[in-house]
Design a protein around this motif. Structure first.
Motif, PDB file in Angstrom:
ATOM      1  N   THR A   9       0.876  -1.178   0.000  1.00  0.00           N
ATOM      2  CA  THR A   9       0.000   0.000   0.000  1.00  0.00           C
ATOM      3  C   THR A   9       0.914   1.229   0.000  1.00  0.00           C
ATOM      4  OG1 THR A   9       0.015   0.377   2.373  1.00  0.00           O
ATOM      5  CG2 THR A   9      -1.541  -1.288   1.559  1.00  0.00           C
ATOM      6  N   ASN A  11       1.473   3.405   2.276  1.00  0.00           N
ATOM      7  CA  ASN A  11       2.255   3.500   3.518  1.00  0.00           C
ATOM      8  C   ASN A  11       3.343   2.438   3.565  1.00  0.00           C
ATOM      9  OD1 ASN A  11       1.043   5.762   4.792  1.00  0.00           O
ATOM     10  ND2 ASN A  11      -0.774   4.510   5.209  1.00  0.00           N
ATOM     11  N   ILE A  33      -3.326  -7.646   5.238  1.00  0.00           N
ATOM     12  CA  ILE A  33      -4.330  -6.841   5.950  1.00  0.00           C
ATOM     13  C   ILE A  33      -5.728  -7.053   5.372  1.00  0.00           C
ATOM     14  CG2 ILE A  33      -2.700  -5.086   6.750  1.00  0.00           C
ATOM     15  CD1 ILE A  33      -3.607  -3.299   4.425  1.00  0.00           C
ATOM     16  N   GLN A  38      -3.112  -8.541  10.493  1.00  0.00           N
ATOM     17  CA  GLN A  38      -2.610  -7.455  11.348  1.00  0.00           C
ATOM     18  C   GLN A  38      -3.107  -7.575  12.784  1.00  0.00           C
ATOM     19  OE1 GLN A  38      -5.014  -7.217   9.091  1.00  0.00           O
ATOM     20  NE2 GLN A  38      -6.236  -5.356   9.208  1.00  0.00           N
ATOM     21  N   HIS A  50      -2.223  -2.155  15.072  1.00  0.00           N
ATOM     22  CA  HIS A  50      -2.485  -3.126  13.992  1.00  0.00           C
ATOM     23  C   HIS A  50      -2.428  -2.537  12.583  1.00  0.00           C
ATOM     24  CE1 HIS A  50      -6.789  -1.864  13.721  1.00  0.00           C
ATOM     25  NE2 HIS A  50      -6.818  -1.936  15.043  1.00  0.00           N
ATOM     26  N   LYS A  51      -1.306  -1.881  12.278  1.00  0.00           N
ATOM     27  CA  LYS A  51      -1.163  -1.360  10.913  1.00  0.00           C
ATOM     28  C   LYS A  51       0.245  -1.603  10.381  1.00  0.00           C
ATOM     29  CE  LYS A  51      -4.555   2.318  11.567  1.00  0.00           C
ATOM     30  NZ  LYS A  51      -5.682   1.784  10.821  1.00  0.00           N
ATOM     31  N   ILE A  52       0.296  -1.881   9.078  1.00  0.00           N
ATOM     32  CA  ILE A  52       1.594  -1.857   8.408  1.00  0.00           C
ATOM     33  C   ILE A  52       1.823  -0.408   7.985  1.00  0.00           C
ATOM     34  CG2 ILE A  52       1.406  -4.247   7.646  1.00  0.00           C
ATOM     35  CD1 ILE A  52       1.201  -1.543   5.066  1.00  0.00           C
ATOM     36  N   PRO A  53       3.056   0.037   7.798  1.00  0.00           N
ATOM     37  CA  PRO A  53       4.310  -0.687   7.970  1.00  0.00           C
ATOM     38  C   PRO A  53       4.781  -0.658   9.421  1.00  0.00           C
ATOM     39  CG  PRO A  53       4.787   1.522   7.216  1.00  0.00           C
ATOM     40  CD  PRO A  53       3.285   1.414   7.282  1.00  0.00           C
ATOM     41  N   GLU A  70       4.501   3.330  12.735  1.00  0.00           N
ATOM     42  CA  GLU A  70       4.176   4.644  12.161  1.00  0.00           C
ATOM     43  C   GLU A  70       5.235   4.982  11.101  1.00  0.00           C
ATOM     44  OE1 GLU A  70       1.638   6.883  12.142  1.00  0.00           O
ATOM     45  OE2 GLU A  70       0.511   5.413  13.267  1.00  0.00           O
ATOM     46  N   SER A  71       4.762   5.123   9.861  1.00  0.00           N
ATOM     47  CA  SER A  71       5.702   5.293   8.742  1.00  0.00           C
ATOM     48  C   SER A  71       6.613   6.511   8.912  1.00  0.00           C
ATOM     49  CB  SER A  71       4.925   5.368   7.427  1.00  0.00           C
ATOM     50  OG  SER A  71       4.027   6.463   7.450  1.00  0.00           O
TER      51      SER A  71
HETATM   52  N1  GSH Z   1      -0.389   6.375  10.306  1.00  0.00           N
HETATM   53  C1  GSH Z   1       0.004   5.066   9.860  1.00  0.00           C
HETATM   54  C2  GSH Z   1      -1.007   4.557   8.861  1.00  0.00           C
HETATM   55  C3  GSH Z   1      -0.725   3.126   8.459  1.00  0.00           C
HETATM   56  C4  GSH Z   1      -1.934   2.502   7.782  1.00  0.00           C
HETATM   57  O1  GSH Z   1      -2.987   3.134   7.620  1.00  0.00           O
HETATM   58  N2  GSH Z   1      -1.782   1.241   7.380  1.00  0.00           N
HETATM   59  C5  GSH Z   1      -2.898   0.528   6.757  1.00  0.00           C
HETATM   60  C6  GSH Z   1      -2.519   0.095   5.358  1.00  0.00           C
HETATM   61  S1  GSH Z   1      -2.061   1.490   4.356  1.00  0.00           S
HETATM   62  C7  GSH Z   1      -3.203  -0.728   7.567  1.00  0.00           C
HETATM   63  O2  GSH Z   1      -2.309  -1.439   7.935  1.00  0.00           O
HETATM   64  N3  GSH Z   1      -4.497  -0.987   7.830  1.00  0.00           N
HETATM   65  C8  GSH Z   1      -4.947  -2.147   8.546  1.00  0.00           C
HETATM   66  C9  GSH Z   1      -5.817  -1.826   9.735  1.00  0.00           C
HETATM   67  O3  GSH Z   1      -6.065  -0.645  10.007  1.00  0.00           O
HETATM   68  O4  GSH Z   1      -6.273  -2.774  10.385  1.00  0.00           O
HETATM   69  C10 GSH Z   1       1.401   5.115   9.235  1.00  0.00           C
HETATM   70  O5  GSH Z   1       1.719   6.154   8.643  1.00  0.00           O
HETATM   71  O6  GSH Z   1       2.148   4.139   9.359  1.00  0.00           O
END
Ligand code: GSH
Length: 230
Positions: A9, A11, A33, A38, A50-53, A70-71
């Motif tokens: 994605t 991010n 995801i 996640q 629970h977010k990548i990366p 947090e990216s």
């Molecule tokens: N603020 C976070 C945003 C990361 C984000 O939104 N990741 C999404 C994919 S682009 C994700 O992993 N979503 C899965 C979820 O929310 O469960 C960053 O910059 O790392």
């Protein structure tokens, strides 16, 4: 060696590009995801949001493993680790940080909502579509303006601010956001310069086999927008 917890994605692409640009060896750990991976306890222990990366640097500070999520924080961590793409001089460094924070706090969240309501929401909500599409175009206007005065977002040099922003302005994502790039010629020039970089091409192609934009199936929709599975 760095473990990159990743899905392709915008991010995720920020960090695959940064690792390629910085020449750091890394192992890709796919976190699907679209299938709730996640939320697995081992991943939540690294990133409770629970977010990548997310990364684990096995040679972190004190030569011990260190997890970063947090990216924006990851880009800053990697730039400081390698001394690349973030100048040391305070003004130049401040300029990069401003544009990095602008990306993670303004451009990314607004573009994300734009893509959500244009491409993923199960019902078309005109108010939400108009609000986020208008805001996305406004933000394109902001970066188009500064890119008319200098080659890169924070000045003369390519930096982690560009690495953070480019994946959100890449061609497939622009299509999702219904952006006509010809209306933003300075962004177009900047994006073309960045996508000509070999490291960017390598970073954008990590796990490209599973890249999917728009029309998620029901399981993917639940995984992404329904919160933690029961
Ligand atoms: N603020 C976070 C945003 C990361 C984000 O939104 N990741 C999404 C994919 S682009 C994700 O992993 N979503 C899965 C979820 O929310 O469960 C960053 O910059 O790392």
């Amino acid at each position: 060696m760095i473990d990159l917890y990743y899905w392709p994605t915008p991010n995720g692409h920020k960090i695959s590009i940064a690792l390629e640009e910085m020449g750091l060896p890394y192992t890709v750990k796919r976190v699907n995801i679209l299938r709730s991976e996640q939320f697995e306890p081992a991943f939540l222990a690294l990133n409770p949001n629970h977010k990548i990366p997310t990364i684990v640097d096995h040679q972190g500070p004190g030569d011990a493993p260190y997890a970063v999520f947090e990216s924006g924080a990851i880009l800053l961590y990697l730039a400081e680790k390698t001394g690349q793409f973030l100048p040391a001089e305070p003004r130049a460094r401040g300029d990069v940080l401003q544009w990095l924070f602008f990306q993670v706090a303004s451009l990314g969240p607004m573009f994300g909502q734009c893509g959500h309501f244009l491409g993923y929401a199960p019902e078309k909500i005109p108010y939400a579509i108009e609000r986020y599409h208008k805001e996305t175009k406004r933000l394109y206007g902001v970066i188009n303006g500064v890119l008319g005065t200098r080659p890169y977002l924070a000045g003369a040099d390519y930096s982690i601010a560009d690495i953070a922003t480019y994946p959100w302005c890449a061609p497939r994502i622009r299509d999702l956001h219904h952006i006509d790039i010809a209306a933003f010629p300075n962004v177009q020039r900047w994006a073309e310069t960045i996508e000509a970089r070999a490291a960017v091409q390598r970073g954008m192609s990590v796990a490209a086999d599973v890249m999917k934009i728009g029309n998620p199936d029901e399981a993917a929709r639940k995984s992404l927008f329904g919160g933690k599975p029961d």
